[in-house]
Design an enzyme around this catalytic site. Sequence first.
Site, short mmCIF file in Angstrom:
data_model
loop_
_atom_site.label_atom_id
_atom_site.label_comp_id
_atom_site.label_asym_id
_atom_site.label_seq_id
_atom_site.Cartn_x
_atom_site.Cartn_y
_atom_site.Cartn_z
N SER A 46 2.85 10.06 -33.76
CA SER A 46 2.71 9.05 -32.71
C SER A 46 3.49 9.42 -31.45
O SER A 46 3.28 8.82 -30.39
CB SER A 46 3.15 7.68 -33.22
N GLY A 225 -1.01 6.75 -34.99
CA GLY A 225 -1.31 7.93 -34.21
C GLY A 225 -0.94 7.72 -32.75
O GLY A 225 -0.46 6.65 -32.37
N GLY A 227 -1.37 7.72 -28.40
CA GLY A 227 -2.27 7.52 -27.28
C GLY A 227 -2.93 6.16 -27.18
O GLY A 227 -2.59 5.21 -27.89
N CYS A 252 -0.60 0.43 -36.89
CA CYS A 252 -0.27 0.86 -35.53
C CYS A 252 -1.54 1.22 -34.76
O CYS A 252 -2.28 0.33 -34.37
CB CYS A 252 0.74 2.00 -35.57
N LEU A 253 -1.83 2.49 -34.52
CA LEU A 253 -3.07 2.84 -33.82
C LEU A 253 -4.28 2.36 -34.61
O LEU A 253 -5.28 1.91 -34.03
CB LEU A 253 -3.14 4.35 -33.59
N GLN A 256 -4.83 -1.14 -33.74
CA GLN A 256 -5.44 -1.30 -32.43
C GLN A 256 -6.93 -0.98 -32.46
O GLN A 256 -7.74 -1.64 -31.80
CB GLN A 256 -4.72 -0.41 -31.42
N ASN A 294 6.65 2.29 -33.15
CA ASN A 294 6.46 3.43 -32.26
C ASN A 294 5.09 3.33 -31.61
O ASN A 294 4.11 3.92 -32.08
CB ASN A 294 6.60 4.76 -33.02
N GLY A 296 3.04 2.46 -27.53
CA GLY A 296 3.11 2.12 -26.12
C GLY A 296 2.01 1.19 -25.67
O GLY A 296 1.97 0.77 -24.51
N HIS A 336 5.29 0.15 -38.14
CA HIS A 336 5.22 1.19 -39.17
C HIS A 336 5.80 0.67 -40.48
O HIS A 336 7.01 0.74 -40.70
CB HIS A 336 5.96 2.45 -38.71
N GLU A 338 5.64 1.91 -43.27
CA GLU A 338 6.16 3.00 -44.10
C GLU A 338 7.55 3.45 -43.66
O GLU A 338 8.14 4.33 -44.29
CB GLU A 338 5.20 4.19 -44.04
#
Length: 392
Positions: A46, A225, A227, A252-253, A256, A294, A296, A336, A338
């Site tokens: 990430s 991941g 971006g 996370c990603l 999204q 983690n 953005g 996260h 994990e």
Amino acid sequence: MSDVLLVLEDGSTYRGDAFGAAVRVHGEVVFTTAMTGYQEALTDPSFAGQILVMTYPLQGNYGINAEDIESRRIQVNGFVVREDCAMPSHWRSKTTLDAYLRENDVPGISGVDTRALTRKLRTAGVMMGTVTPDETVNQALARLRTMPRYGTTDLVPAVSTHDIYSYGDSSKVERLNIVVVDLGVKYNILRVLDRLGCRATAVPCRTSGEDILAMNPDGVLLSPGPGDPALLDYAIRSASALVGKAPLMGICLGHQVLGEVFGAKSFKLKFGHRGANHPVREEASGRVYVTAQNHGYAIDEAGLSADVEVSHRNVNDGTVEGLRHRREPVMTIQYHSEASPGPLDNMYLFERFVDLVRDAHPATRSVASARVTKRSMSQQPAATSGRGGRDD
């Protein structure tokens, strides 16, 4: 030590001592507030495309070992610290932080007031920057202006596996078959699934929903991941094809991506959530968990389908931290679960996902479920089918 510069796009300049590789790099300059876990942070996919600033002053003090890696290589573009410890002390240490960075062709800069730099990024927002050992400030700025900005390039294919591989004992036919869509998976996700009685099969990020369903998964996990999720049209299409066909978990990603599937749009946070101490409230119980984060980007709940509800929310800024489908076995979290690094408070979410899988497949209810412990996470995943990723 030789001098090296960190130059931000607004012209701010930080001079420090070079360690690691003597190369030029550029990337989005971000900070993390985690007090330990620099090795896990360095290898977290990430962080791809970014120059990482550690707010905790001392780094490298317990060295580098063979167990605490979260991907096949260092993922950050550059590493910024207040102090690099040249003589680490830990019984598992095999090499120094300096040598590890050099081995992976990643530059480091020490002697920087990282807390002042962090205050700047909190005030102005994250920005592009460059680490350079051999340019003037004006030369570095001129070059930086020609470089692509973070958020305009899809970084996921560079961190995803190119080959399908499995983690876990495939000889035990009673194990749950979980397909992990590798958008930048951390090894600890695979370790936890294995500990909970699952055989995790990682697939490349562009694998279609139809191809995933052809693997007869008991459940599907969309990994974290790097971006902007809005660039991942292929992952969004794949996830759309899976809803209602298999239990889903997005982290996370992956969260999204599923948010986009259910109508939400993503937006960029001013300086992101990166660290191991972010408070998140579970809406159903009101309980607050300390989480590792983690990212953005976040999702805007305004466009969410009525079939989806917000299950978790960030205590600090109110942003969405989790979703739950009202009818289908679908759950997501923005942080996260994990850890690695971070607290183990949120391992229950993996157990909750496994329960969703079992409920969807009654024949699997007899599969034993073991509690996740720190000891169970010490093994690095190894491919049992295929190479398990790129060699570069």
